[in-house]
Write a protein that holds these residues in place. Structure first.
Motif, PDB file in Angstrom:
ATOM      1  N   LYS A  15       0.883  -1.209  -0.025  1.00  0.00           N
ATOM      2  CA  LYS A  15       0.110  -0.166  -0.027  1.00  0.00           C
ATOM      3  C   LYS A  15       0.820   1.314  -0.040  1.00  0.00           C
ATOM      4  O   LYS A  15       1.815   1.341   0.753  1.00  0.00           O
ATOM      5  N   GLY A  17      -1.166   4.162  -0.910  1.00  0.00           N
ATOM      6  CA  GLY A  17      -2.382   5.041  -0.994  1.00  0.00           C
ATOM      7  C   GLY A  17      -3.625   4.451  -1.280  1.00  0.00           C
ATOM      8  O   GLY A  17      -3.851   3.249  -0.940  1.00  0.00           O
ATOM      9  N   GLY A  18      -4.708   5.257  -1.581  1.00  0.00           N
ATOM     10  CA  GLY A  18      -6.154   4.688  -1.617  1.00  0.00           C
ATOM     11  C   GLY A  18      -6.099   3.709  -2.713  1.00  0.00           C
ATOM     12  O   GLY A  18      -7.198   2.735  -2.470  1.00  0.00           O
ATOM     13  N   ASP A  21      -6.360   0.327  -0.899  1.00  0.00           N
ATOM     14  CA  ASP A  21      -7.624   0.153  -0.027  1.00  0.00           C
ATOM     15  C   ASP A  21      -8.681  -0.137  -0.947  1.00  0.00           C
ATOM     16  O   ASP A  21      -9.552  -1.176  -0.640  1.00  0.00           O
ATOM     17  N   VAL A 291      -3.640  12.975   7.331  1.00  0.00           N
ATOM     18  CA  VAL A 291      -2.903  12.004   6.938  1.00  0.00           C
ATOM     19  C   VAL A 291      -3.087  11.827   5.660  1.00  0.00           C
ATOM     20  O   VAL A 291      -3.891  11.916   4.863  1.00  0.00           O
ATOM     21  N   ARG A 293      -0.366  11.360   1.490  1.00  0.00           N
ATOM     22  CA  ARG A 293       1.065  11.409   0.903  1.00  0.00           C
ATOM     23  C   ARG A 293       1.513  12.999   0.761  1.00  0.00           C
ATOM     24  O   ARG A 293       0.757  13.732   0.306  1.00  0.00           O
ATOM     25  N   LYS A 298      -2.144  17.091  -2.395  1.00  0.00           N
ATOM     26  CA  LYS A 298      -2.585  17.265  -1.274  1.00  0.00           C
ATOM     27  C   LYS A 298      -2.642  18.602  -0.619  1.00  0.00           C
ATOM     28  O   LYS A 298      -3.223  18.674   0.621  1.00  0.00           O
ATOM     29  N   LEU A 321       0.571  13.184   9.688  1.00  0.00           N
ATOM     30  CA  LEU A 321       1.448  11.912   9.082  1.00  0.00           C
ATOM     31  C   LEU A 321       1.405  11.773   7.532  1.00  0.00           C
ATOM     32  O   LEU A 321       0.287  11.864   7.001  1.00  0.00           O
ATOM     33  N   ILE A 348       6.829   9.548   8.059  1.00  0.00           N
ATOM     34  CA  ILE A 348       6.755   8.006   7.683  1.00  0.00           C
ATOM     35  C   ILE A 348       5.436   7.551   7.452  1.00  0.00           C
ATOM     36  O   ILE A 348       4.548   7.925   7.196  1.00  0.00           O
ATOM     37  N   PHE A 349       5.557   6.172   6.906  1.00  0.00           N
ATOM     38  CA  PHE A 349       4.091   5.345   6.328  1.00  0.00           C
ATOM     39  C   PHE A 349       4.105   4.652   7.681  1.00  0.00           C
ATOM     40  O   PHE A 349       4.783   3.907   8.198  1.00  0.00           O
ATOM     41  N   ASN A 350       3.016   4.615   8.704  1.00  0.00           N
ATOM     42  CA  ASN A 350       2.466   4.257   9.610  1.00  0.00           C
ATOM     43  C   ASN A 350       1.110   4.068   9.980  1.00  0.00           C
ATOM     44  O   ASN A 350       0.484   4.800  10.165  1.00  0.00           O
ATOM     45  N   TYR A 358      -7.094   9.295  12.999  1.00  0.00           N
ATOM     46  CA  TYR A 358      -8.691   9.266  12.704  1.00  0.00           C
ATOM     47  C   TYR A 358      -9.238   9.465  13.933  1.00  0.00           C
ATOM     48  O   TYR A 358     -10.140  10.119  13.878  1.00  0.00           O
ATOM     49  N   GLY A 374     -10.620  10.408  -2.716  1.00  0.00           N
ATOM     50  CA  GLY A 374     -10.237  10.452  -1.307  1.00  0.00           C
ATOM     51  C   GLY A 374     -11.019   9.621  -0.029  1.00  0.00           C
ATOM     52  O   GLY A 374     -12.368   9.265  -0.155  1.00  0.00           O
ATOM     53  N   LEU A 375     -10.006   9.095   0.524  1.00  0.00           N
ATOM     54  CA  LEU A 375     -10.717   8.243   1.597  1.00  0.00           C
ATOM     55  C   LEU A 375     -10.413   8.757   3.083  1.00  0.00           C
ATOM     56  O   LEU A 375     -11.321   8.313   3.787  1.00  0.00           O
ATOM     57  N   GLY A 376      -9.520   9.787   3.132  1.00  0.00           N
ATOM     58  CA  GLY A 376      -9.367  10.284   4.501  1.00  0.00           C
ATOM     59  C   GLY A 376     -10.520  10.928   5.177  1.00  0.00           C
ATOM     60  O   GLY A 376     -10.919  10.625   6.068  1.00  0.00           O
TER      61      GLY A 376
HETATM   62  P1  ADP Z   1      -4.377   8.625  -2.303  1.00  0.00           P
HETATM   63  O1  ADP Z   1      -4.980   7.266  -2.750  1.00  0.00           O
HETATM   64  O2  ADP Z   1      -4.278   9.845  -3.062  1.00  0.00           O
HETATM   65  O3  ADP Z   1      -3.124   8.497  -1.355  1.00  0.00           O
HETATM   66  P2  ADP Z   1      -6.661   8.612  -0.600  1.00  0.00           P
HETATM   67  O4  ADP Z   1      -7.457   9.652   0.423  1.00  0.00           O
HETATM   68  O5  ADP Z   1      -7.598   7.846  -1.556  1.00  0.00           O
HETATM   69  O6  ADP Z   1      -5.405   9.108  -1.140  1.00  0.00           O
HETATM   70  O7  ADP Z   1      -6.241   7.277   0.401  1.00  0.00           O
HETATM   71  C1  ADP Z   1      -5.054   7.397   1.223  1.00  0.00           C
HETATM   72  C2  ADP Z   1      -4.985   6.256   2.305  1.00  0.00           C
HETATM   73  O8  ADP Z   1      -3.635   6.076   2.460  1.00  0.00           O
HETATM   74  C3  ADP Z   1      -5.803   6.005   3.327  1.00  0.00           C
HETATM   75  O9  ADP Z   1      -5.945   4.900   3.816  1.00  0.00           O
HETATM   76  C4  ADP Z   1      -4.489   6.994   4.402  1.00  0.00           C
HETATM   77  O10 ADP Z   1      -4.998   6.384   5.722  1.00  0.00           O
HETATM   78  C5  ADP Z   1      -3.340   6.229   3.991  1.00  0.00           C
HETATM   79  N1  ADP Z   1      -2.154   7.004   4.137  1.00  0.00           N
HETATM   80  C6  ADP Z   1      -1.780   7.994   3.546  1.00  0.00           C
HETATM   81  N2  ADP Z   1      -0.385   8.390   3.967  1.00  0.00           N
HETATM   82  C7  ADP Z   1      -0.226   7.301   5.020  1.00  0.00           C
HETATM   83  C8  ADP Z   1       0.872   7.222   5.898  1.00  0.00           C
HETATM   84  N3  ADP Z   1       1.860   8.095   5.854  1.00  0.00           N
HETATM   85  N4  ADP Z   1       0.681   6.482   6.774  1.00  0.00           N
HETATM   86  C9  ADP Z   1      -0.435   5.583   6.938  1.00  0.00           C
HETATM   87  N5  ADP Z   1      -1.374   5.448   5.986  1.00  0.00           N
HETATM   88  C10 ADP Z   1      -1.289   6.462   5.066  1.00  0.00           C
END
Ligand code: ADP
Length: 464
Positions: A15, A17-18, A21, A291, A293, A298, A321, A348-350, A358, A374-376
């Motif tokens: 993973k 990004g979105g 998911d 949270v 990228r 963003k 984050l 970092i990615f965490n 959240y 956007g999922l956030g």
């Molecule tokens: P995108 O697909 O453009 O990255 P979205 O909002 O669709 O944006 O999805 C982002 C997903 O990635 C969400 O589940 C978010 O929680 C996760 N995410 C993004 N950056 C991080 C990070 N640094 N650490 C953990 N989860 C992250």
């Protein structure tokens, strides 16, 4: 109905990004509604057996299972995929990405014959899978195994197109004539996404608003003409969320479980997040979370510009984050150094920390310049955290003044005014509680969107 998913990231295996998911959750939602789904994914370094049930192997293919019985074919090729990052490292994108992902697309099709599984539809996602429709058409034009397979291509983010130097064209193994304006050529370069948009039977993107926006010059990233030509075959279907995974009642990463009935526990999450992040532990200070990228999309520029003076004059806290571009890391760390008691930055990615943010924040910020879905903001609503968003794409389709705060001009002034508006409501305890309660009433689970995909698959197969 049998559907193969081709996606370059799938949660929980890989993973950034979105997309991960979506490619992890939509197949499970489709399976629940009777579709037989399988997935093909490169076997990256992050893909470890602990994350899944290993059910078999066949040559360079490892088979694992998710959901009830969704087979995931992991393509092993250590030279291409056993690396730190999925698409690149701290020096940038890997220089052999065209080779890596064209190999992935070719193998995805070959594997089907090897395991003797013939899908009705191949559902491809983003540029990494964009060659599948071309290989299907031009490598197997008369092969009865492949001939009747239909393709659906989903655009998760039009800005990422897989653009490469034309000198690499030979490595694709496609006929010369496809390097043309009607094919893969884009300003004298190879554009893989463009190939997917032209050669797939149907196109979707991840929200109705974004489907409209990408046909305009402003958001079309140079491909607006190609998309406008396929207007009739392009549909926006809003992404859903995995409501079992993202659930404050059972989330294993958060400090305390809660629901709309037990909001006191949400505020325990807030205090524990403040403590973990080294911020003053105080339930009354509005806590903003982010949270995402670290990419221009963003709105980090807008955020850094606005927050500097805003934090100086307002009693707030913010936990950030994000992983990605170095220039934004620096910008954010500078901000955290300047306001150590108000700003906590984690570059970092965490996954666990994301969940805690959240759950523990009062407001969730998404000042994205553009946002396909956007999922956030949807995750935030699921956790009773109020989203503050720029009115664009999927953010405009999911957040309004009913369930959050929306600003319409991407300027520091408009953004700060919206932050101030949210704080004014926050300070009115009764109004705030009503807004938080309202957040819980929204439902962005996959059930509805999965039904829309199934209707589209059916239309594709019946030729409507
Ligand atoms: P995108 O697909 O453009 O990255 P979205 O909002 O669709 O944006 O999805 C982002 C997903 O990635 C969400 O589940 C978010 O929680 C996760 N995410 C993004 N950056 C991080 C990070 N640094 N650490 C953990 N989860 C992250």
């Amino acid at each position: 109905m049998k559907v193969l998913f081709c996606a370059s990231e799938v949660f929980p295996f890989a993973k950034t990004g979105g997309l991960a998911d979506v490619a992890g959750a939509l197949p499970v939602a489709l399976e629940k509604q009777g579709v037989e789904v399988r997935i093909v994914l490169p076997k990256y370094k992050t893909v470890t057996p602990q994350k899944s049930r290993v059910t078999g192997a066949k040559g360079d293919i490892e088979i694992v299972t998710i959901g009830k019985d969704i087979q995931v074919y992991l393509i092993k090729n250590d030279a291409y995929f056993n690396r730190e990052g999925l698409y690149g490292n701290s020096h940038g994108d890997y220089p052999d990405n065209l080779e890596r992902f064209s190999f992935y697309c070719r193998r995805a099709l070959e594997v089907l014959k090897e395991v003797l599984w013939q899908p009705d539809i191949i559902h491809c996602h983003d540029w990494q899978a964009a060659l599948v429709p071309l290989y299907l058409k031009y490598r197997y034009p008369t092969d009865t195994f492949y001939k009747n397979i239909k393709t659906l291509f989903t655009i998760h983010n039009l800005a990422y197109q897989g653009v490469f130097d034309k000198a690499e064209y030979k490595a694709l193994g496609l006929r010369e004539s496809l390097f043309s304006i009607e094919g893969l050529e884009f300003y004298q370069k190879i554009n893989l996404l463009k190939g997917g948009l032209i050669f797939s039977d149907l196109l979707t993107t991840v929200s109705p608003s974004y489907a409209e926006e990408i046909q305009t010059k402003r958001h079309g990233c140079g491909l607006e003409g190609v998309l406008a030509k396929r207007k009739k075959e392009l549909l926006g279907i809003l992404n859903g969320l995995d409501y079992e995974y993202w659930n404050p009642k059972s989330d294993t990463f958060i400090y305390k479980h809660y629901s709309e009935e037990t909001l006191e526990q949400k505020y325990d999450n807030k205090r524990l997040l403040q403590e973990e992040c080294g911020l003053a532990v105080n339930g009354d200070i509005p806590l903003f979370g982010i949270v995402g990228r670290l990419a221009q999309q963003k709105g980090w520029d807008l955020l850094a510009q606005s927050l500097d003076s805003f934090i100086k004059h307002t009693h707030i806290q913010i936990v950030i984050l994000g992983e990605g571009e170095h220039r934004y890391e620096k910008l954010l760390h500078d901000l955290a150094r300047k306001y150590p008691h108000a700003v906590s930055v984690h570059t970092i990615f965490n996954e666990p920390l994301a969940h805690k943010i959240y759950a523990g924040s009062d407001m969730f910020l998404m000042p994205s310049h553009y946002e396909p879905c956007g999922l956030g903001q949807m995750i935030a609503l699921r956790y009773g955290t109020v989203p503050i968003v720029f009115k664009t794409g999927g953010l405009a389709d999911t957040v309004s003044e009913e369930n959050g705060f929306v600003f319409e001009h991407a300027t520091a002034k408009d953004f700060v005014e919206t932050l101030k508006r949210s704080i004014a409501v926050y300070q009115d305890k009764k109004r705030w509680r009503a807004l938080v309660k309202k957040a819980f009433t929204y439902n962005f689970s996959w059930d509805i969107s999965a039904k829309k995909y199934i209707a589209l698959y059916e239309a594709l197969l019946s030729g409507r």
